[in-house]
Design a protein around this motif. Structure first.
Motif, PDB file in Angstrom:
ATOM      1  N   TRP A   1      -3.900  85.250  24.689  1.00  0.00           N
ATOM      2  CA  TRP A   1      -3.469  83.884  24.436  1.00  0.00           C
ATOM      3  C   TRP A   1      -4.661  82.945  24.647  1.00  0.00           C
ATOM      4  CZ3 TRP A   1       1.369  83.772  22.548  1.00  0.00           C
ATOM      5  CH2 TRP A   1       2.211  84.839  22.851  1.00  0.00           C
ATOM      6  N   PRO A   2      -5.413  82.645  23.588  1.00  0.00           N
ATOM      7  CA  PRO A   2      -6.602  81.805  23.722  1.00  0.00           C
ATOM      8  C   PRO A   2      -6.283  80.461  24.380  1.00  0.00           C
ATOM      9  CG  PRO A   2      -6.541  82.811  21.550  1.00  0.00           C
ATOM     10  CD  PRO A   2      -5.225  83.111  22.202  1.00  0.00           C
ATOM     11  N   GLY A   3      -7.102  80.091  25.347  1.00  0.00           N
ATOM     12  CA  GLY A   3      -6.925  78.828  26.040  1.00  0.00           C
ATOM     13  C   GLY A   3      -5.979  78.895  27.219  1.00  0.00           C
ATOM     14  N   LEU A   4      -5.366  80.089  27.453  1.00  0.00           N
ATOM     15  CA  LEU A   4      -4.391  80.239  28.543  1.00  0.00           C
ATOM     16  C   LEU A   4      -4.700  81.487  29.381  1.00  0.00           C
ATOM     17  CD1 LEU A   4      -1.199  79.466  26.412  1.00  0.00           C
ATOM     18  CD2 LEU A   4      -2.261  77.919  28.080  1.00  0.00           C
ATOM     19  N   GLU A   5      -5.970  81.859  29.428  1.00  0.00           N
ATOM     20  CA  GLU A   5      -6.349  83.133  30.031  1.00  0.00           C
ATOM     21  C   GLU A   5      -6.129  83.208  31.542  1.00  0.00           C
ATOM     22  OE1 GLU A   5      -8.686  82.565  26.240  1.00  0.00           O
ATOM     23  OE2 GLU A   5      -8.202  81.315  27.996  1.00  0.00           O
ATOM     24  N   GLN A   6      -6.022  82.071  32.195  1.00  0.00           N
ATOM     25  CA  GLN A   6      -5.894  82.063  33.657  1.00  0.00           C
ATOM     26  C   GLN A   6      -4.508  81.606  34.112  1.00  0.00           C
ATOM     27  OE1 GLN A   6      -8.331  83.408  35.373  1.00  0.00           O
ATOM     28  NE2 GLN A   6      -9.646  83.577  33.573  1.00  0.00           N
ATOM     29  N   LEU A   7      -3.506  81.865  33.271  1.00  0.00           N
ATOM     30  CA  LEU A   7      -2.145  81.395  33.542  1.00  0.00           C
ATOM     31  C   LEU A   7      -1.153  82.548  33.419  1.00  0.00           C
ATOM     32  CD1 LEU A   7      -0.370  78.804  33.988  1.00  0.00           C
ATOM     33  CD2 LEU A   7      -0.224  78.642  31.490  1.00  0.00           C
ATOM     34  N   THR A   8      -0.265  82.684  34.402  1.00  0.00           N
ATOM     35  CA  THR A   8       0.814  83.663  34.327  1.00  0.00           C
ATOM     36  C   THR A   8       2.132  82.996  34.720  1.00  0.00           C
ATOM     37  OG1 THR A   8       0.599  84.442  36.608  1.00  0.00           O
ATOM     38  CG2 THR A   8      -0.730  85.567  34.929  1.00  0.00           C
ATOM     39  N   CYS A   9       3.234  83.659  34.380  1.00  0.00           N
ATOM     40  CA  CYS A   9       4.552  83.124  34.708  1.00  0.00           C
ATOM     41  C   CYS A   9       5.519  84.277  34.945  1.00  0.00           C
ATOM     42  CB  CYS A   9       5.056  82.236  33.567  1.00  0.00           C
ATOM     43  SG  CYS A   9       6.694  81.532  33.836  1.00  0.00           S
ATOM     44  N   ASP A  10       6.166  84.261  36.107  1.00  0.00           N
ATOM     45  CA  ASP A  10       7.116  85.311  36.473  1.00  0.00           C
ATOM     46  C   ASP A  10       8.508  84.732  36.691  1.00  0.00           C
ATOM     47  OD1 ASP A  10       5.158  87.370  36.531  1.00  0.00           O
ATOM     48  OD2 ASP A  10       4.505  86.675  38.513  1.00  0.00           O
ATOM     49  N   TRP A  11       9.501  85.474  36.209  1.00  0.00           N
ATOM     50  CA  TRP A  11      10.911  85.105  36.360  1.00  0.00           C
ATOM     51  C   TRP A  11      11.508  85.927  37.487  1.00  0.00           C
ATOM     52  CZ3 TRP A  11      14.562  81.755  35.674  1.00  0.00           C
ATOM     53  CH2 TRP A  11      15.914  82.120  35.637  1.00  0.00           C
ATOM     54  N   LEU A  12      12.009  85.259  38.502  1.00  0.00           N
ATOM     55  CA  LEU A  12      12.564  85.941  39.669  1.00  0.00           C
ATOM     56  C   LEU A  12      14.060  85.714  39.773  1.00  0.00           C
ATOM     57  CD1 LEU A  12       9.785  85.025  42.265  1.00  0.00           C
ATOM     58  CD2 LEU A  12       9.806  86.853  40.569  1.00  0.00           C
ATOM     59  N   GLN A  13      14.724  85.866  38.632  1.00  0.00           N
ATOM     60  CA  GLN A  13      16.186  85.766  38.571  1.00  0.00           C
ATOM     61  C   GLN A  13      16.689  84.439  39.149  1.00  0.00           C
ATOM     62  OE1 GLN A  13      16.237  90.015  40.215  1.00  0.00           O
ATOM     63  NE2 GLN A  13      18.277  89.845  39.300  1.00  0.00           N
ATOM     64  N   GLY A  14      16.232  83.370  38.556  1.00  0.00           N
ATOM     65  CA  GLY A  14      16.642  82.025  38.961  1.00  0.00           C
ATOM     66  C   GLY A  14      15.477  81.142  39.349  1.00  0.00           C
ATOM     67  N   GLN A  15      14.381  81.769  39.752  1.00  0.00           N
ATOM     68  CA  GLN A  15      13.197  81.015  40.128  1.00  0.00           C
ATOM     69  C   GLN A  15      12.022  81.433  39.248  1.00  0.00           C
ATOM     70  OE1 GLN A  15      13.381  79.772  44.588  1.00  0.00           O
ATOM     71  NE2 GLN A  15      13.442  81.998  44.560  1.00  0.00           N
ATOM     72  N   LEU A  16      11.172  80.465  38.965  1.00  0.00           N
ATOM     73  CA  LEU A  16      10.003  80.682  38.127  1.00  0.00           C
ATOM     74  C   LEU A  16       8.764  80.486  38.986  1.00  0.00           C
ATOM     75  CD1 LEU A  16      10.064  81.232  35.009  1.00  0.00           C
ATOM     76  CD2 LEU A  16       9.393  78.834  34.708  1.00  0.00           C
TER      77      LEU A  16
ATOM     78  N   VAL B   1       6.125  73.238  45.096  1.00  0.00           N
ATOM     79  CA  VAL B   1       7.411  73.317  44.414  1.00  0.00           C
ATOM     80  C   VAL B   1       7.486  72.174  43.418  1.00  0.00           C
ATOM     81  CG1 VAL B   1       9.909  73.305  44.682  1.00  0.00           C
ATOM     82  CG2 VAL B   1       8.485  74.380  46.434  1.00  0.00           C
ATOM     83  N   VAL B   2       7.593  72.523  42.153  1.00  0.00           N
ATOM     84  CA  VAL B   2       7.606  71.533  41.078  1.00  0.00           C
ATOM     85  C   VAL B   2       9.026  71.087  40.756  1.00  0.00           C
ATOM     86  CG1 VAL B   2       7.016  71.128  38.653  1.00  0.00           C
ATOM     87  CG2 VAL B   2       5.461  72.449  40.109  1.00  0.00           C
ATOM     88  N   VAL B   3       9.959  72.031  40.839  1.00  0.00           N
ATOM     89  CA  VAL B   3      11.360  71.757  40.494  1.00  0.00           C
ATOM     90  C   VAL B   3      12.264  72.425  41.527  1.00  0.00           C
ATOM     91  CG1 VAL B   3      13.205  72.218  38.827  1.00  0.00           C
ATOM     92  CG2 VAL B   3      10.946  71.523  38.013  1.00  0.00           C
ATOM     93  N   GLY B   4      13.301  71.724  41.960  1.00  0.00           N
ATOM     94  CA  GLY B   4      14.347  72.320  42.778  1.00  0.00           C
ATOM     95  C   GLY B   4      13.944  72.572  44.214  1.00  0.00           C
ATOM     96  N   GLU B   5      14.730  73.418  44.867  1.00  0.00           N
ATOM     97  CA  GLU B   5      14.496  73.793  46.258  1.00  0.00           C
ATOM     98  C   GLU B   5      14.242  75.288  46.312  1.00  0.00           C
ATOM     99  OE1 GLU B   5      16.815  73.666  50.570  1.00  0.00           O
ATOM    100  OE2 GLU B   5      17.411  72.296  48.959  1.00  0.00           O
ATOM    101  N   LEU B   6      13.070  75.683  46.780  1.00  0.00           N
ATOM    102  CA  LEU B   6      12.635  77.063  46.731  1.00  0.00           C
ATOM    103  C   LEU B   6      13.389  77.939  47.730  1.00  0.00           C
ATOM    104  CD1 LEU B   6      10.419  78.975  45.483  1.00  0.00           C
ATOM    105  CD2 LEU B   6       9.116  78.545  47.583  1.00  0.00           C
ATOM    106  N   ASP B   7      13.834  79.102  47.261  1.00  0.00           N
ATOM    107  CA  ASP B   7      14.290  80.175  48.143  1.00  0.00           C
ATOM    108  C   ASP B   7      13.072  81.057  48.354  1.00  0.00           C
ATOM    109  OD1 ASP B   7      15.331  82.341  49.440  1.00  0.00           O
ATOM    110  OD2 ASP B   7      16.697  82.947  47.833  1.00  0.00           O
ATOM    111  N   SER B   8      12.452  80.961  49.510  1.00  0.00           N
ATOM    112  CA  SER B   8      11.183  81.652  49.742  1.00  0.00           C
ATOM    113  C   SER B   8      11.345  83.145  50.026  1.00  0.00           C
ATOM    114  CB  SER B   8      10.422  80.992  50.896  1.00  0.00           C
ATOM    115  OG  SER B   8      11.149  81.108  52.100  1.00  0.00           O
ATOM    116  N   ARG B   9      12.581  83.596  50.227  1.00  0.00           N
ATOM    117  CA  ARG B   9      12.817  85.012  50.527  1.00  0.00           C
ATOM    118  C   ARG B   9      13.899  85.585  49.604  1.00  0.00           C
ATOM    119  NH1 ARG B   9      10.431  88.533  53.652  1.00  0.00           N
ATOM    120  NH2 ARG B   9      12.242  89.040  54.927  1.00  0.00           N
ATOM    121  N   PRO B  10      13.671  85.512  48.294  1.00  0.00           N
ATOM    122  CA  PRO B  10      14.708  86.007  47.389  1.00  0.00           C
ATOM    123  C   PRO B  10      14.748  87.527  47.328  1.00  0.00           C
ATOM    124  CG  PRO B  10      12.767  85.401  46.138  1.00  0.00           C
ATOM    125  CD  PRO B  10      12.485  85.015  47.567  1.00  0.00           C
TER     126      PRO B  10
END
Length: 311
Positions: free
Chosen positions: A35-50, A101-110
């Motif tokens: 993905w040109p221009g996005l080489e240092q970016l990842t995103c994981d879905w943790l069943q409700g949290q990103l 935390v950008v959005v919501g309230e984090l569950d730090s131990r999911p």
């Protein structure tokens, strides 16, 4: 990193979130350089949290537009359909990998699910969250090959391979890692899956000082080697991996199998194949496990390498 590429990122995670099962998954793997221009970016879905991770510092415009886009994403139909609750932005390039935390309230131990098995994660406090998602097919492979096996899990971290092995019918798993805190999390992972802990051992040892004890509990039908590329004071990939390979013939049962892994872009599969030929020539390379499709890399030799060897 290019701000102009961010619409591609958001379009991709929108598509992926609509397709992934109700399990933990990587949605975007910029580090594969596809993905040109996005080489240092990842995103994981943790069943409700990103969890969105930056692996390199970005300019203010990129950061502002990324955060604004994430806030907007949290209003999207797919986010609401998948019951999204929180978005965490992690700065992996900075000391301590600070998070916000950008959005919501984090569950730090999911507790999340992968291939039907439960794992406890730890978000926002460490660089790694407790489960390496690129090894999903490796854990699936272990589960499929562990029936009635005596398993040795070297550099066990939080015991993901161990959980998979017991779920696959292993008789016993011995987990070895210098970090006793990681082993404690591994014990928790087994308990989450209601496993019999009498079948599992957690040894907080330096592998290179414990060969006698390790050998006494063998021979092993399945040996898993998944070390860090570098761990200050305890392991350096190019110097220390060979020390493990030369021990394998005495540790392995007659029909035993070795899963040897390395996740450094600095070496290719030949690092393991040639190393095994030199240190344990009676063990032959069989095949390489595929990586999850979401971890596509422009250079497959730079991605995770999980290789199977046997006599």
């Amino acid at each position: 990193m290019q701000t102009s590429a961010l619409p591609t990122f958001f379009a991709h995670i929108t598509q992926q979130l609509g397709e992934v099962p109700d399990e933990v998954r990587r949605l975007f793997h910029g580090r594969g350089r596809c993905w040109p221009g996005l080489e240092q970016l990842t995103c994981d879905w943790l069943q409700g949290q990103l969890v969105v991770s930056l692996f390199k510092a970005v300019d203010e415009d990129f950061s502002a537009q990324l955060i604004a886009g994430l806030e907007q994403f949290a209003q999207s139909d797919i986010w609401l359909q998948r019951n999204g609750t929180a978005i965490l932005l992690q700065h992996r390039y900075a000391n301590g990998a600070p998070s916000q935390v950008v959005v919501g309230e984090l569950d730090s131990r999911p507790v999340v699910i992968e291939s039907g098995l439960k794992y406890q994660l730890d978000l926002g406090r460490n660089q790694n969250m407790g489960l390496f998602l690129d090894m999903r097919l490796g854990r699936d492979w272990v589960k499929a090959h562990a029936q009635d096996a005596n398993v040795l899990n070297l550099f066990s971290y939080t015991c993901g391979f161990s959980v998979a092995a017991i779920a696959g019918g292993a008789d016993q798993v011995i987990n070895i890692d210098m970090a006793k805190s990681s082993l404690a999390k591994g014990r928790d992972n087994h308990q989450l899956n209601e496993h019999n802990l009498a079948q599992v051992k957690f040894w907080g040892h330096d592998i290179f000082k414990s060969w006698g004890k390790i050998t006494k509990s063998g021979p092993y039908d399945l040996i898993i080697i998944d070390p860090p590329s570098f761990q200050k004071g305890s392991f350096a990939l190019t110097k220390d991996y060979q020390k493990i390979l030369r021990r394998l013939p005495k540790l392995l049962s007659e029909n035993g199998v070795v899963l040897a892994c390395v996740n450094s872009p600095a070496v290719t599969c030949d690092f393991l194949i040639d190393g095994m030929k030199e240190q344990a020539p009676e063990l032959l390379f069989q095949y390489r496990l595929e990586n999850p499709p979401e971890y596509k890399d422009i250079d497959e030799q730079a991605s995770l390498k999980a290789l199977v060897f046997s006599r």
